[in-house]
Design an enzyme around this catalytic site. Sequence first.
Site, mmCIF file in Angstrom:
data_model
loop_
_atom_site.group_PDB
_atom_site.id
_atom_site.type_symbol
_atom_site.label_atom_id
_atom_site.label_comp_id
_atom_site.label_asym_id
_atom_site.label_seq_id
_atom_site.Cartn_x
_atom_site.Cartn_y
_atom_site.Cartn_z
ATOM 1 N N HIS A 33 2.969 3.350 -8.861
ATOM 2 C CA HIS A 33 2.941 1.845 -9.130
ATOM 3 C C HIS A 33 4.272 1.565 -9.765
ATOM 4 C CE1 HIS A 33 -0.896 2.099 -7.710
ATOM 5 N NE2 HIS A 33 -1.410 2.827 -8.694
ATOM 6 N N ASP A 38 0.730 -1.278 0.301
ATOM 7 C CA ASP A 38 -0.118 -0.081 -0.035
ATOM 8 C C ASP A 38 0.731 1.175 -0.009
ATOM 9 O OD1 ASP A 38 -2.427 1.474 -0.036
ATOM 10 O OD2 ASP A 38 -2.889 1.055 2.102
ATOM 11 N N LEU A 76 11.620 -20.801 -4.485
ATOM 12 C CA LEU A 76 10.821 -19.896 -3.816
ATOM 13 C C LEU A 76 9.396 -19.649 -4.552
ATOM 14 C CD1 LEU A 76 10.684 -17.514 -1.546
ATOM 15 C CD2 LEU A 76 11.566 -16.084 -3.339
#
Length: 242
Positions: free
Chosen positions: A46, A29, A139
């Site tokens: 972004h 966020d 991962l």
Amino acid sequence: MDNTKTAGKQQSIELISRGGLSHIAFIMDGNGRWAEKRGMPRRFGHSYGAAAFKKIIRYCGDIGLKTVTVYAFSTENWNRPEAEVNSIIKLLSDYIDECEKSADKENLRVRFIGDKERFDENFRTRMARIEEKTSQNGLSLNVALNYGGRAELTHAFNTLIKEGKTEVTEDDISSALYTAGQQDPDLIVRTAGEMRLSNFLLWQAAYSEFYSTDVLWPDMSEHDIDLAVENFYKRKRRFGKV
Ligand code: FPP
């Protein structure tokens, strides 16, 4: 890298090797606020957020985590202005291309969780190709895309009904979620100071620890991960017991 960072990294590696923390989920966020603070259009937030995401994923692997989940685009995010939605989808599309090229080099097993039907066929095919190409890697990275916890649960219940179930167990529900077969997150990290789950991993978060930092996501650093790891190991997880 300065000494403080090195010490933090060694400490994180040591703590994580003790067990108990293998999956962190991030609510990324603050991209918009980061850009607005700099007088930039939100899409820049972004874009810097996507760069932070790549750095953080690499670091999580380096310190020994097994799974990372990121909330990249929620079912509610479609309600943002079209230009902003397009800028996020473009970043995700570019990331899919990068994964395609680096699938053999990076040890990342990429999975997309969320309702993929909202995306066009080409996008869905590319997501499926990455999932397939990276399926043997180490991962685990879950990218939540067009994801909503309530939508996921509704989808799971409908799947079970279609299978003919009239009564369900917790295991039935877990195995009908987008995250079927994966461990629940041990820790959920939310940036930009908010204290909400915002419809993220509602079922899976039942016993997750929650950590909130004021850092805006594009500023998220390796050191901030070390702080979250350190904080996690100071908690006493009781899972309802005394
Ligand atoms: C929340 O910040 C962030 C999002 C809705 C999008 C998250 C997307 C990225 C970090 C880029 C994803 C790219 C890849 C490659 C995974 P916000 O816009 O709600 O920030 P604000 O609360 O300050 O307005």
